[in-house]
Design a protein around this motif. Structure first.
Motif: not given
Length: 410
Positions: A52-54, A63-67, A84-87, A90-93
């Motif tokens: 999610i990039n909102i 939070w700029l983005n969420r994984q 679950i929200p994992a990170s 951190n777009p490289n998760e």
């Protein structure tokens, strides 16, 4: 019986509840459940990274983005879903830590998996609350489907009436706040709206004023300041600020500042009909059960990703009701399967509202993959439930793989 189980039975006995609450013990009392589900083995675990990039803006940061991590855990033809929200940011998760956690469950029987999870769901556990909840949700869903029983029945939650959805505004910019308040009306959610405060009285009052102006006199407006008024000099000064918010149309507030149990109780007395909502003190649920006292606010937030155990969440909800307070179900900016699961917990506990709802933008790709759900947003913005085994979601797995940034089979 191991120490963990003895402790759990002691906890629920103290609250006047039977061991039927916990799925692990359910087979002992449910002789007509059909197949011996406890001996079924977990043969496949699938992980989906849903990005999610909102941006979302909080008093503590952005939070700029969420994984997010979606999990499908299978035993033969049966399965369970969780999220679950994992990170964040951190777009490289790569999900490696999550793979290492869930892989210990592959090949276990249901009974072994439940026993392992229970051993982790204790004070001082090295397992994170998010890891526990990811597995707990999936196992509870799977067990419900194996037994052909709804998850909330396994948890002993008996309410069934629809619960209002709570629209959440996470912006400091006044123009954005105005825009989001209008969106809540367009989505038929303007009757219950929550917004983030930032620990600055002038800013917070302006945001409250905008939202009350747009939503009108009848709407329920809640704020969450994440302990943002921690530097106020005294309880009396904090009460003065809270009363100012009350006089300007605020109905309830979460975690205004770090408070002792006694301060929670005293502050609630000092602010009259503005409802305090303890959130952070209730984390994890087994700690909240011990800490919660009568008068410590009038509404208690059971917050996804921080409870650590759905069974203890049910027990905490029971205690909330025993002290004549009300339950609310919060959110961790959820977007997928966990939304419906927590909506079902909200309905089962008779919550005053549920914040964990699918978001029009965040959930779009997920909703495109959702074949059916037992929870439904009604025209009036309330969430209703048609009981299905487990948490009952039917998701297009292949479609979800296509919209996921990463897919891993464990």
């Amino acid at each position: 019986m191991n120490k963990c189980r003895r402790g759990f039975i002691k906890d629920i006995s103290a609250l006047g509840l039977s061991t039927a609450f916990y799925p692990t013990f359910l087979s002992c009392i449910n002789k007509n459940s059909g197949a011996n589900y406890l001996n079924e083995k977990i043969n496949k675990i699938e992980l989906f990274r849903y990005d999610i990039n909102i941006p979302r803006y909080f008093s503590f940061g952005t939070w700029l983005n969420r994984q997010h991590l979606f999990m499908k855990i299978s035993s033969g033809a049966h399965y369970g879903w969780s999220e679950i929200p994992a990170s964040k940011n951190n777009p490289n998760e790569d999900l490696s830590s999550w793979v290492n956690y869930v892989k210990q469950y592959k090949g276990l029987t249901i009974e072994q998996a439940q026993s392992l999870l229970q051993q982790q769901q204790v004070e001082g556990s090295k397992t994170s609350l998010k890891e526990m909840e990811l597995m707990d949700m999936g196992l509870l869903d799977l067990i419900g489907r194996l037994q052909q029983k709804p998850a909330i029945e396994l948890l002993g939650l008996n309410h069934r009436e629809p619960v209002p959805g709570l629209y959440c505004i996470l912006h400091k910019d006044e123009g954005k706040v105005r825009e989001e308040a209008q969106k809540s009306l367009e989505q038929n959610l303007g009757h219950h709206v929550k917004f983030k405060m930032y620990g600055n009285k002038e800013i917070d009052l302006r945001l409250l004023s905008i939202i009350r102006e747009i939503l009108g006199k009848e709407a329920i407006i809640i704020s969450d300041v994440n302990k943002g008024y921690k530097n106020v000099g005294s309880l009396e000064a904090l009460a003065d600020i809270m009363n100012t918010f009350k006089d300007n149309g605020l109905n309830a507030i979460e975690d205004p500042a770090p408070l002792t149990t006694g301060e929670w109780i005293e502050l609630q007395k000092m602010i009259g009909n503005l409802d305090l909502i303890p959130d952070a003190p209730m984390r994890p649920a087994w700690k909240g059960i011990k800490k919660l006292q009568e008068g410590m606010g009038r509404i208690v937030n059971l917050h996804p990703s921080t409870m650590g155990s759905f069974t203890h969440t049910a027990l905490l909800a029971k205690k909330v009701q025993e002290i004549k307070a009300k339950v609310m179900i919060g959110d961790d900016s959820l977007a997928g399967p966990a939304c419906s699961a927590w909506q079902q917990i909200a309905i089962g506990t008779g919550a005053v509202w549920v914040e964990a709802i699918e978001k029009k933008e965040d959930s779009k790709n997920y909703m495109d993959c959702l074949i059916s759900s037992p929870t439904k947003k009604e025209a009036n913005g309330f969430y209703s439930l048609k009981l299905e085994p487990g948490f009952g979601l039917n998701i297009d797995t292949e479609g979800l793989r296509k919209v996921s940034a990463k897919y891993i089979t464990v």
